[in-house]
Design a protein around this motif. Sequence first.
Motif, short mmCIF file in Angstrom:
data_model
loop_
_atom_site.label_atom_id
_atom_site.label_comp_id
_atom_site.label_asym_id
_atom_site.label_seq_id
_atom_site.Cartn_x
_atom_site.Cartn_y
_atom_site.Cartn_z
N GLN A 149 2.09 15.16 9.63
CA GLN A 149 1.11 14.72 8.64
C GLN A 149 -0.19 15.47 8.90
N GLN A 150 -0.66 16.23 7.90
CA GLN A 150 -1.84 17.06 8.10
C GLN A 150 -3.08 16.57 7.35
N ALA A 151 -2.90 15.68 6.38
CA ALA A 151 -4.05 15.13 5.67
C ALA A 151 -3.60 13.92 4.86
N VAL A 152 -4.49 12.95 4.73
CA VAL A 152 -4.27 11.83 3.81
C VAL A 152 -4.91 12.20 2.48
N LEU A 153 -4.12 12.21 1.42
CA LEU A 153 -4.62 12.62 0.11
C LEU A 153 -5.22 11.46 -0.66
N GLU A 154 -4.54 10.32 -0.68
CA GLU A 154 -5.06 9.14 -1.37
C GLU A 154 -4.28 7.90 -0.93
N GLU A 155 -4.88 6.76 -1.21
CA GLU A 155 -4.26 5.49 -0.87
C GLU A 155 -4.43 4.56 -2.06
N GLN A 156 -3.37 3.86 -2.42
CA GLN A 156 -3.44 2.97 -3.57
C GLN A 156 -2.55 1.76 -3.35
N ALA A 157 -2.91 0.66 -4.01
CA ALA A 157 -2.14 -0.57 -3.92
C ALA A 157 -1.14 -0.63 -5.07
N LEU A 158 0.09 -1.00 -4.76
CA LEU A 158 1.16 -1.04 -5.75
C LEU A 158 1.62 -2.48 -5.97
N GLY A 159 2.06 -2.75 -7.17
CA GLY A 159 2.57 -4.08 -7.51
C GLY A 159 3.75 -3.98 -8.44
N CYS A 160 3.95 -5.02 -9.23
CA CYS A 160 5.06 -5.06 -10.19
C CYS A 160 4.52 -5.31 -11.59
N LEU A 161 5.26 -4.86 -12.59
CA LEU A 161 5.01 -5.16 -13.99
C LEU A 161 6.13 -6.05 -14.48
N VAL A 162 5.78 -7.14 -15.16
CA VAL A 162 6.77 -8.09 -15.68
C VAL A 162 6.61 -8.18 -17.19
N ARG A 163 7.72 -8.06 -17.89
CA ARG A 163 7.67 -8.11 -19.36
C ARG A 163 7.24 -9.49 -19.83
N VAL B 210 4.10 17.07 -0.42
CA VAL B 210 3.42 15.79 -0.53
C VAL B 210 4.47 14.69 -0.37
N SER B 211 4.11 13.67 0.40
CA SER B 211 5.04 12.55 0.61
C SER B 211 4.24 11.27 0.75
N ASN B 212 4.85 10.15 0.37
CA ASN B 212 4.22 8.90 0.80
C ASN B 212 4.50 8.75 2.29
N GLU B 213 3.56 8.13 2.97
CA GLU B 213 3.62 8.08 4.44
C GLU B 213 4.85 7.33 4.95
N LEU B 214 5.25 6.30 4.21
CA LEU B 214 6.39 5.50 4.63
C LEU B 214 7.67 6.34 4.63
N SER B 215 7.87 7.16 3.59
CA SER B 215 9.06 8.01 3.53
C SER B 215 9.02 9.08 4.61
N LEU B 216 7.83 9.59 4.92
CA LEU B 216 7.72 10.58 5.98
C LEU B 216 8.11 9.98 7.33
N ALA C 238 0.84 -1.20 0.00
CA ALA C 238 0.00 0.00 0.00
C ALA C 238 0.87 1.25 0.00
N GLN C 239 0.38 2.28 -0.66
CA GLN C 239 1.03 3.59 -0.55
C GLN C 239 -0.03 4.63 -0.20
N ARG C 240 0.25 5.38 0.85
CA ARG C 240 -0.61 6.50 1.21
C ARG C 240 0.15 7.79 0.94
N ASP C 241 -0.41 8.64 0.10
CA ASP C 241 0.15 9.97 -0.11
C ASP C 241 -0.47 10.91 0.91
N VAL C 242 0.38 11.67 1.59
CA VAL C 242 -0.11 12.56 2.64
C VAL C 242 0.41 13.97 2.41
N LEU C 243 -0.36 14.93 2.90
CA LEU C 243 0.07 16.32 2.89
C LEU C 243 0.86 16.57 4.18
#
Length: 252
Positions: free
Chosen positions: A197-211, A176-182, A107-112
């Motif tokens: 951290q003053q606000a959560v902007l969005e949350e999304q699931a991340l994965g990998c792309l394989v050729r 703006v930062s992802n929460e983990l880096s903050l 998961a990645q959460r982008d926060v203000l």
Amino acid sequence: MRRLLTALMLYCTWAQAEQPVLRFSVAESWSMPLVRVVDDQPVEGLLFDLMQALAREAEVRPQYHVLARLRLQQAMEDGDIDVRCYVSTRWFNDRPGNFVWSIPLIAQRDVLVGRPGDTQPVVAAQLPTQAIGTVLGYAYDTLEPLFDQGRLLREDSRSQQLALQKLQAGRYQHAVSNELSLRWFNQQVPPGQRLTQQAVLEEQALGCLVRNDPAVPTQRLLRALVRMKESGQIDRIVQRYGAADYTAAGAR
């Protein structure tokens, strides 16, 4: 005994030579805890550990290509990389040609983020016109309408860490930062200098792309990622970098 050791060494060398080489992309905008790069090669970090673990699980030899974020798409189109991790389906208008998505992994959460002492929650859409610390090449869906209207102005840095350092130095009021880096950034500074951290902007699931190419063991890599997720190995890698609850969206 000496002959046995020599035979074992020869066998290990042969076995390693038989493993296919897989080219993993590393975005130069990544910083710890995602990755630390020395002499143009990753040496530690959450994503480095994940890619190393994937290479072992799928029995391939990893080769790392450190690229500017804006060059990653072209590298995929040119066939210069085989695996790209820490990506979201929302970052692409169309499915990248010749690449297959893995299951969601992290998961990645982008926060203000505000400066030290700015603890009051804020609503991004209600901020007065100002520059916001951002990372070059990153898109922020929640803030894009405000950027387009000129109500907020991007001030790009080459990495997430640099954007946070500029905020701490007073170059702007918010970033703006992802929460983990903050979290990682705040662990490295005294309590009185920690960003908020003053606000959560969005949350999304991340994965990998394989050729998807006959020269790439695509399905082997995808199955390896499924095993790593189901066994809890990926969650343990994330937790190693100080985020015990950070895989929730990835699990969903």
